[in-house]
Motif scaffolding. Structure first.
Motif, short mmCIF file in Angstrom:
data_model
loop_
_atom_site.label_atom_id
_atom_site.label_comp_id
_atom_site.label_asym_id
_atom_site.label_seq_id
_atom_site.Cartn_x
_atom_site.Cartn_y
_atom_site.Cartn_z
N LEU A 54 43.02 36.93 59.90
CA LEU A 54 42.04 37.16 58.85
C LEU A 54 41.14 35.96 58.59
CD1 LEU A 54 44.35 38.95 56.24
CD2 LEU A 54 42.82 40.01 57.91
N SER A 55 39.86 36.24 58.37
CA SER A 55 38.93 35.18 57.99
C SER A 55 39.13 34.85 56.51
CB SER A 55 37.49 35.65 58.20
OG SER A 55 37.17 36.67 57.26
N ALA A 56 38.58 33.74 56.06
CA ALA A 56 38.67 33.36 54.65
C ALA A 56 38.07 34.45 53.76
CB ALA A 56 37.98 32.02 54.42
N GLU A 57 36.99 35.05 54.20
CA GLU A 57 36.35 36.12 53.43
C GLU A 57 37.27 37.34 53.32
OE1 GLU A 57 34.80 34.64 56.13
OE2 GLU A 57 33.59 33.26 54.92
N GLU A 58 37.93 37.67 54.41
CA GLU A 58 38.84 38.82 54.38
C GLU A 58 40.04 38.55 53.49
OE1 GLU A 58 38.22 40.90 58.74
OE2 GLU A 58 39.20 38.92 58.67
N VAL A 59 40.56 37.33 53.52
CA VAL A 59 41.69 36.98 52.66
C VAL A 59 41.27 37.08 51.19
CG1 VAL A 59 43.19 35.08 51.91
CG2 VAL A 59 42.92 35.58 54.35
N GLU A 60 40.12 36.55 50.86
CA GLU A 60 39.65 36.61 49.47
C GLU A 60 39.42 38.05 49.03
OE1 GLU A 60 39.83 34.18 47.24
OE2 GLU A 60 40.72 33.11 48.91
N ALA A 61 38.85 38.88 49.90
CA ALA A 61 38.63 40.29 49.56
C ALA A 61 39.97 41.01 49.37
CB ALA A 61 37.80 40.96 50.65
N ALA A 62 40.92 40.71 50.25
CA ALA A 62 42.25 41.34 50.13
C ALA A 62 42.91 40.94 48.82
CB ALA A 62 43.11 40.96 51.32
N LYS A 63 42.85 39.65 48.49
CA LYS A 63 43.46 39.19 47.24
C LYS A 63 42.75 39.78 46.03
CE LYS A 63 44.26 34.76 47.14
NZ LYS A 63 44.22 33.32 47.44
N ALA A 64 41.43 39.90 46.10
CA ALA A 64 40.67 40.49 44.99
C ALA A 64 41.05 41.95 44.78
CB ALA A 64 39.17 40.37 45.25
N SER A 65 41.42 42.64 45.86
CA SER A 65 41.81 44.05 45.74
C SER A 65 43.11 44.23 44.96
CB SER A 65 41.94 44.70 47.12
OG SER A 65 43.11 44.26 47.77
N LEU A 66 43.86 43.15 44.82
CA LEU A 66 45.14 43.23 44.11
C LEU A 66 44.97 43.33 42.60
CD1 LEU A 66 47.12 40.61 46.22
CD2 LEU A 66 47.23 43.11 46.39
N THR A 67 43.75 43.26 42.12
CA THR A 67 43.52 43.39 40.68
C THR A 67 43.63 44.86 40.22
OG1 THR A 67 41.12 43.56 40.96
CG2 THR A 67 42.05 41.35 40.58
N ALA A 68 43.55 45.79 41.18
CA ALA A 68 43.71 47.20 40.84
C ALA A 68 45.17 47.45 40.46
CB ALA A 68 43.32 48.08 42.03
N PRO A 69 45.41 48.26 39.46
CA PRO A 69 46.80 48.56 39.10
C PRO A 69 47.54 49.19 40.29
CG PRO A 69 45.28 49.44 37.45
CD PRO A 69 44.45 48.97 38.61
#
Length: 115
Positions: free
Chosen positions: A79-94
């Protein structure tokens, strides 16, 4: 999407669980019914007519902290840094881990083959 009896009559139209995979079902076997999908994983969960069997591509056993750590471990591989950040940001969904866990438990209870 279809629903399976073990999901219950009140199964929501959408649910959220962590995903972390590169391999996935690209063509379901004959008789399999798609019960969950998204753009990235069109066969996200399946119920099998040959069963009793079911499968989920996601990971209801992963908590958000574990998922975030897993994404970090995969930084630059693959994963690129952008993909990691996007994946982590998706964790805000319940997350709906408990709901999916209840479905799995109901499936096993309903299909137990006791002697």
């Amino acid at each position: 999407k279809a629903t399976a009896p073990w999901m219950g009559e009140d199964a929501p139209n959408a649910f959220s669980i962590a995903v972390s995979h590169q391999d996935q079902v690209v063509s379901p076997p004959p008789g399999a019914q798609v019960i969950a999908a998204n753009d990235f994983t069109p066969h996200g969960a399946l119920s099998y007519a040959q069963g009793p069997a079911m499968s989920f591509q996601g990971h209801p056993e992963f908590c958000d902290g574990f998922s975030a750590a897993l994404y970090e471990v995969r930084l630059n591989n693959p994963l690129s840094a952008e993909e990691v950040e996007a994946a982590k940001a998706s964790l805000t969904a319940p997350e709906d881990n408990d709901l999916v866990g209840q479905w799995m438990a109901r499936f096993y209870r309903d299909n137990a083959r006791l002697p």
